[in-house]
Enzyme design. Sequence first.
Site, short mmCIF file in Angstrom:
data_model
loop_
_atom_site.label_atom_id
_atom_site.label_comp_id
_atom_site.label_asym_id
_atom_site.label_seq_id
_atom_site.Cartn_x
_atom_site.Cartn_y
_atom_site.Cartn_z
N SER A 1 36.89 45.92 43.51
CA SER A 1 36.99 46.18 44.95
C SER A 1 38.42 45.96 45.39
O SER A 1 39.17 45.21 44.76
CB SER A 1 36.07 45.21 45.71
N TYR B 1 32.34 36.79 47.88
CA TYR B 1 32.43 38.16 47.36
C TYR B 1 33.83 38.46 46.83
O TYR B 1 33.99 38.97 45.71
CB TYR B 1 32.06 39.14 48.48
#
Length: 684
Positions: free
Chosen positions: A561, A574
Amino acid sequence: MTDSPDGLHPEAAQLLDRSHRLGSDPRNTNYAGGNTSAKGTADDPVTGDPVDLMWVKGSGGDLGTLTAGGLAALRLDRLRALTGVYPGEEREDEMVAAFDFCLHGKGGAAPSIDTAMHGLVDAPHVDHLHPDSGIALACAADGEKLTAECFGEKVVWVPWRRPGFQLGLDIAAVKEAHPEAIGCVLGGHGITAWGETSEACERNSLHIIRTAEAFLAVRGAAEPFGPVIEGYEPLPEAERRARAAELAPVVRGLAATDRPQVGHFTDSDVVLDFVSRAEHPRLAALGTSCPDHFLRTKVRPLVLDLPPTAPVEQVVARLKELHADYREDYRAYYERHAGPDSPALRGADPAIVLVPGVGMFSFGKDKQTARVAGEFYVNAINVMRGAEAVSSYSPIEESEKFRIEYWELEEAKLRRMPAPKPLAARVALVTGAGSGIGRAIAGRLAAEGACVVVADLDADSAGRVAEELGGPDRALAVTVDVTSEEQIAEAFRAAALAFGGVDLVVNNAGISVSKPLLETSARDWDLQHSIMARGSFLVSREAARIMGEQGLGGDIVYIASKNAVFAGPNNIAYSATKADQAHQVRLLAAELGEQGIRVNGVNPDGVVRGSGIFAGGWGAQRAAVYGVEESKLGEFYAQRTLLKREVLPEHVANAVFALTAGDLSHTTGLLIPVDAGVAAAFLR
């Protein structure tokens, strides 16, 4: 005659119906084996005069699924006139090109080598089939005598002749000389039957096949393959399949020495019985006989000569020795028979590998080809059983096998085939592939030729995606919790049994916990890391083990990501785990490179549409953080990018394809941003 409602001539329509019935039963003919024809009259589109035509299954295709487009339509007067210019057996390959000048109308399939057999035989309907029972008689040492004993004067023996124009002349002469006959057994090949109507032709074909089956059953010995070899009995099913999964990557690596291959495994009773019997080494060494068989199975299989209880290390070492011997023997076979004009050697690796007590591995350019090769070897086992039951198995001479395998016409057919897709013969496993980015990646890889293992925690979602991708010959659904070492290992075992191994793994499975630091519990942190950081590590570790056993290199891709490098608010769990994944890319690229395994990653951002994570609550949380409506979140993310474009799952899939399709063959340790341009996430 008038055309049927679907535009087909009635005779052609009847031909398709008959072909479908015959081809739907494997007792009648093998996959893509044999051909059928019908003759009739139609108006010449130029003169309006009636002309005699023949519709015949063209080159390629399968009787069970034959369509009108798979038929060749030819003018009978022109086809039969070729007998006047036939230059003889030594030049009969030239006749295939001459068939093109006999075609009637546009479209349709290319005429096959068997066209003369159908056109020259004076019968309105002709079937040429490859039933195991018929080939058993055709490959028996005293096949001519047995054919007479089985059928009397109704079916005539025709000695082996390579398929072609001369064989058509031979069968036409047999038909004329034996008006009482309904067909013939072709030595080393199959059967041909004829009839005045489509129904009569089908009835005659089935009579030959069923009569031969009954003859072999009644007349044959009870155990034609001899007694069971002590210690070669099949392993119990669970042990058998575990051993097969353990060996599959090794065997596939050997079988793919010359070119990439997909594998198929079967432990059918037919195979297990054959490799447990005393005569299997002798019979396997004789090779297959029917041209359809050895074109797909090669001239003979590789046979392991160890019992199923042998230690796996010993089995692997012996397989490597046998493989080296096989390649040397195959090259010698080629050199014994190749002439100055022969096509180049196509590869010296086996297509069939037999492992006593375990089963059979078969290989091909794709899953269907590998599966069909295995089916053909089962046909060959049935043929050997039948021939040995009533006589002895006596296949055609090796030189004749070479003439078929390295036939220029077969080479021309291979040249006409479309170029393989970029990921052809590669096997991919994608985690989290039941939705969103994973589903898009699985779809792109399958579209580019890969076989795909669709791994997801949601079994129903994985099953739906696998079905969308084309079913068992294209995709396999497996249920995987990536926090479970055993479930991950089982997924790779399933991939090995289905396709032979794994070449390309995409770590995509994940969840997202979006909370401020003080609201993030230790459980939140552990859950996030167990699925994505630990899960990716476990999947990559198993992938590296399988790829190492194959010895074919491979690709591991992480879907990380932009949060791996961008510090955003309320996202500690996350983002930290994404940073972990990003560094795994670098670490594994450094460690696995010497094995030819490339490790790269993709850093997406703002992939809202179709995302399972966003739909599961992450979208609402992020929308609240940024003060926008959840339905507008994708647009919000797009506006903060340099390109002002929304990122979709297929854009991430495109990056995975770019990393694995070959153009970046010298790239490893790379993380590609797919975020439409987020300056703060630029890799420095």
